[in-house]
Design a protein around this motif. Sequence first.
Motif, PDB file in Angstrom:
ATOM      1  N   GLU A 295       7.291   0.477  -7.473  1.00 57.87           N
ATOM      2  CA  GLU A 295       6.691   1.796  -7.672  1.00 57.87           C
ATOM      3  C   GLU A 295       6.904   2.285  -9.098  1.00 57.87           C
ATOM      4  N   ASP A 296       8.106   2.086  -9.624  1.00 54.85           N
ATOM      5  CA  ASP A 296       8.402   2.541 -10.981  1.00 54.85           C
ATOM      6  C   ASP A 296       7.576   1.791 -12.017  1.00 54.85           C
ATOM      7  N   LYS A 297       7.512   0.479 -11.884  1.00 49.92           N
ATOM      8  CA  LYS A 297       6.816  -0.322 -12.885  1.00 49.92           C
ATOM      9  C   LYS A 297       5.300  -0.094 -12.856  1.00 49.92           C
ATOM     10  N   LEU A 298       4.767   0.212 -11.673  1.00 47.48           N
ATOM     11  CA  LEU A 298       3.331   0.477 -11.563  1.00 47.48           C
ATOM     12  C   LEU A 298       2.999   1.947 -11.773  1.00 47.48           C
ATOM     13  N   GLY A 299       4.027   2.792 -11.860  1.00 44.60           N
ATOM     14  CA  GLY A 299       3.791   4.230 -11.996  1.00 44.60           C
ATOM     15  C   GLY A 299       3.158   4.830 -10.762  1.00 44.60           C
ATOM     16  N   LEU A 300       3.593   4.360  -9.578  1.00 44.34           N
ATOM     17  CA  LEU A 300       2.974   4.779  -8.318  1.00 44.34           C
ATOM     18  C   LEU A 300       4.048   5.260  -7.342  1.00 44.34           C
ATOM     19  N   GLY A 301       4.810   6.257  -7.740  1.00 44.90           N
ATOM     20  CA  GLY A 301       5.941   6.677  -6.927  1.00 44.90           C
ATOM     21  C   GLY A 301       5.755   7.952  -6.136  1.00 44.90           C
ATOM     22  N   THR A 302       4.531   8.456  -6.014  1.00 45.20           N
ATOM     23  CA  THR A 302       4.315   9.709  -5.296  1.00 45.20           C
ATOM     24  C   THR A 302       3.762   9.451  -3.902  1.00 45.20           C
ATOM     25  N   THR A 303       3.749  10.518  -3.106  1.00 43.21           N
ATOM     26  CA  THR A 303       3.187  10.415  -1.760  1.00 43.21           C
ATOM     27  C   THR A 303       1.716  10.017  -1.812  1.00 43.21           C
ATOM     28  N   ALA A 304       0.973  10.633  -2.713  1.00 41.12           N
ATOM     29  CA  ALA A 304      -0.461  10.345  -2.810  1.00 41.12           C
ATOM     30  C   ALA A 304      -0.721   8.901  -3.213  1.00 41.12           C
ATOM     31  N   GLN A 305       0.243   8.264  -3.868  1.00 42.33           N
ATOM     32  CA  GLN A 305       0.042   6.897  -4.347  1.00 42.33           C
ATOM     33  C   GLN A 305       0.601   5.845  -3.392  1.00 42.33           C
ATOM     34  N   ALA A 306       1.145   6.284  -2.251  1.00 37.93           N
ATOM     35  CA  ALA A 306       1.746   5.339  -1.304  1.00 37.93           C
ATOM     36  C   ALA A 306       0.713   4.329  -0.808  1.00 37.93           C
ATOM     37  N   ARG A 307      -0.524   4.762  -0.611  1.00 40.46           N
ATOM     38  CA  ARG A 307      -1.571   3.854  -0.130  1.00 40.46           C
ATOM     39  C   ARG A 307      -1.839   2.732  -1.135  1.00 40.46           C
ATOM     40  N   THR A 308      -1.804   3.074  -2.422  1.00 38.55           N
ATOM     41  CA  THR A 308      -2.051   2.064  -3.447  1.00 38.55           C
ATOM     42  C   THR A 308      -0.906   1.073  -3.520  1.00 38.55           C
ATOM     43  N   VAL A 309       0.329   1.573  -3.437  1.00 37.70           N
ATOM     44  CA  VAL A 309       1.489   0.678  -3.431  1.00 37.70           C
ATOM     45  C   VAL A 309       1.403  -0.283  -2.245  1.00 37.70           C
ATOM     46  N   LEU A 310       1.047   0.254  -1.083  1.00 31.82           N
ATOM     47  CA  LEU A 310       0.910  -0.580   0.108  1.00 31.82           C
ATOM     48  C   LEU A 310      -0.168  -1.641  -0.091  1.00 31.82           C
ATOM     49  N   TRP A 473      -3.182   6.222   9.896  1.00 28.16           N
ATOM     50  CA  TRP A 473      -1.813   6.501   9.474  1.00 28.16           C
ATOM     51  C   TRP A 473      -1.851   7.224   8.136  1.00 28.16           C
ATOM     52  N   ASN A 474      -1.164   8.348   8.071  1.00 32.05           N
ATOM     53  CA  ASN A 474      -1.132   9.157   6.857  1.00 32.05           C
ATOM     54  C   ASN A 474       0.283   9.154   6.289  1.00 32.05           C
ATOM     55  N   PRO A 475       0.543   8.381   5.239  1.00 28.31           N
ATOM     56  CA  PRO A 475       1.890   8.354   4.661  1.00 28.31           C
ATOM     57  C   PRO A 475       2.315   9.740   4.205  1.00 28.31           C
ATOM     58  N   ASN A 476       3.544  10.124   4.537  1.00 28.39           N
ATOM     59  CA  ASN A 476       4.035  11.448   4.160  1.00 28.39           C
ATOM     60  C   ASN A 476       5.133  11.380   3.113  1.00 28.39           C
ATOM     61  N   GLY A 477       5.142  10.320   2.331  1.00 29.52           N
ATOM     62  CA  GLY A 477       6.108  10.150   1.258  1.00 29.52           C
ATOM     63  C   GLY A 477       5.817   8.864   0.519  1.00 29.52           C
ATOM     64  N   PRO A 478       6.544   8.603  -0.563  1.00 28.16           N
ATOM     65  CA  PRO A 478       6.408   7.305  -1.229  1.00 28.16           C
ATOM     66  C   PRO A 478       6.716   6.182  -0.245  1.00 28.16           C
ATOM     67  N   LEU A 479       6.099   5.031  -0.431  1.00 24.72           N
ATOM     68  CA  LEU A 479       6.284   3.934   0.516  1.00 24.72           C
ATOM     69  C   LEU A 479       7.748   3.532   0.626  1.00 24.72           C
ATOM     70  N   SER A 480       8.466   3.498  -0.494  1.00 26.73           N
ATOM     71  CA  SER A 480       9.881   3.111  -0.446  1.00 26.73           C
ATOM     72  C   SER A 480      10.691   4.087   0.393  1.00 26.73           C
ATOM     73  N   GLU A 481      10.381   5.371   0.314  1.00 25.30           N
ATOM     74  CA  GLU A 481      11.108   6.368   1.099  1.00 25.30           C
ATOM     75  C   GLU A 481      10.782   6.244   2.577  1.00 25.30           C
ATOM     76  N   ILE A 482       9.523   5.967   2.896  1.00 23.72           N
ATOM     77  CA  ILE A 482       9.131   5.774   4.298  1.00 23.72           C
ATOM     78  C   ILE A 482       9.881   4.589   4.894  1.00 23.72           C
ATOM     79  N   LEU A 483       9.926   3.492   4.164  1.00 25.68           N
ATOM     80  CA  LEU A 483      10.630   2.311   4.650  1.00 25.68           C
ATOM     81  C   LEU A 483      12.130   2.563   4.764  1.00 25.68           C
ATOM     82  N   LEU A 484      12.700   3.292   3.809  1.00 32.08           N
ATOM     83  CA  LEU A 484      14.121   3.619   3.870  1.00 32.08           C
ATOM     84  C   LEU A 484      14.434   4.434   5.112  1.00 32.08           C
ATOM     85  N   GLN A 485      13.641   5.458   5.369  1.00 33.49           N
ATOM     86  CA  GLN A 485      13.891   6.281   6.549  1.00 33.49           C
ATOM     87  C   GLN A 485      13.747   5.465   7.824  1.00 33.49           C
ATOM     88  N   TYR A 486      12.769   4.610   7.881  1.00 34.01           N
ATOM     89  CA  TYR A 486      12.510   3.841   9.096  1.00 34.01           C
ATOM     90  C   TYR A 486      13.603   2.812   9.360  1.00 34.01           C
TER      91      TYR A 486
END
Length: 580
Positions: A295-310, A473-486
């Motif tokens: 996420e950091d290297k791609l500059g995609l660390g926000t909730t709105a960008q979780a779909r792109t990271v995925l 499915w509507n991600p409600n956070g960055p993908l890394s945070e979703i995976l961490l919580q899960y």
Amino acid sequence: MTRALPKYAGLKEPAEGGLRISQPSDLLELEADRVTDEVLRMPTPISLAETGSTTSAEWRDGTRHHRGTEPGESHPATWMTQSRDYFKPQFVPGHSSGRVGVTRKGLPVGLDGSLIMRTPAAGAQCPAYQGDEVATSQQPAGILPVDTRIGGNNDELIIQDFAISRHTPPPNVTQSEAWQRAMSYIIGDPHMLVAVEGYADCHGDAQANLNLRQNRADSVVAILPQAARDKVQFNFSIDPNNYLRSNTSREGRAGNRAVRLTFRSIGGRTGQDACDAVAPTTNMDEYLFMVRCMEDKLGLGTTAQARTVLSVLRQIYYGNAGWSQNQNPIWNSVIQNRRWQPGTDPRPLLGNTLFNALQNSQNNIEGTDMGHLMTGLDAMLNPQFVEIRMGRFGFETGIPNEEWATWAGDVGSAVGHFSMDTLYGTIAANATHSDYFQRFAGDDDLLGNMDAFALRAAANPGGTPSSELMQAWNPNGPLSEILLQYFRLTSSSLGQGRGQRVQQFVEAYGGQVTNAVITNRADLERRLRPSIEEFAGYFSTQRMLQRGDPPQGAPALEPIYQTALQTMTRLYVDWLEQHL
């Protein structure tokens, strides 16, 4: 191994406020002088029980110079300088980098190796304990509503509300969200180092509080997971007059009866970014760290960008891109809305080390195939029936893409492979349906499928289990945070959903569960079979087109296919029941 500091008799309180440097004849100064040089020479932490040179060390303008270095002996590694510079400001407030050093236990020392201590501020107050404060502090609930919290810049874990005069951590600390989050951060980063510092409130004499503080720090180190304990660089309690909070209230005093873990990512021996020092892993915390790096290297660390990271992560494993590990053009039909275009290679941004580590960490991350999880989630962003295109023509199948990308594809491929190998005479001697099921629908694949359905269900609460199917499915956070919580935060809604993942899936498809037993197996098999059958049919047709006509004298396909379909569907329901 970490140990408490030696107990020094006759420890005296400084007479005036602020920081001071003790006299060279002090016992504490002598201990600091004895070990300062040793810690500067060591690339890794050492125990206080070890002895060595009595030479001292000094830093001038941030540079270490050694007195008494033997000819040919190497100077301390750059890594120790980084560690000292990064941690020292946290533990020696008021001293700029280059003016003080630390002993192996983190003791701050002056240029001559003498110990630096804080004295009570002028007018500091230490009111008496109030009413039942002592008794309440020693009850399981304690005084504060929260015993653990993340502090600093998300790089501190505070364990607070220790009972008065006791060093045992509050109950259930390791089950708290703050603890689980911090442990994942610490374990995941290959360059993470940890400092542990014990605290006490203002009551009691300095020597007793120093001992109590160290015992509290030791007790927390003892309950760390081994992978986190291995990263403890400093474990110390040196200043009985340093506090986290004011002592003027019972809540403040409870907040001071604490242990603080400070965790920082140090640049390693070569100063390289930790994200460029990763390796393929089967550890979930290390995998989560790599996703944060991505996420950091791609500059995609926000909730709105979780779909792109995925989208990127899924295509690293399965897709039609030249950089996908498992390439098949059918993925463009299964997942038609691709936020990251296959023609854009992410490797220049990620770097080969991180990219290869992610790609080679697909299978069996603590029992889960991450590629299957990502294909399921990516399909669930836009649920639809799979449309297969052949040139200018296309036709819609009866299989939802979220099923094609997960369980129906896995079980259907087991049916297809068994049928084709039997038809063409390429099946191994004595091979069974169960062998093919385990090969093409293994535990880590199927658990990854379950995780995708459970993540969606937990993110979209409400309604009946069957109503979740084919819901976006509507991600409600960055993908890394979703995976961490899960995967790590067991008390979060996502973490709780993980504990019910298989039962929720069974109930979503009409299964009924009582005491971990599916009571309507036949109904569930009938519900699951059509998607398995249709996928297996497409799969078998494709293989026959590739392999040509069956050999002369080949057995009839239909009975082979139907038997495989019935058996594999039953084996899948068996698997579901075994994992309830």
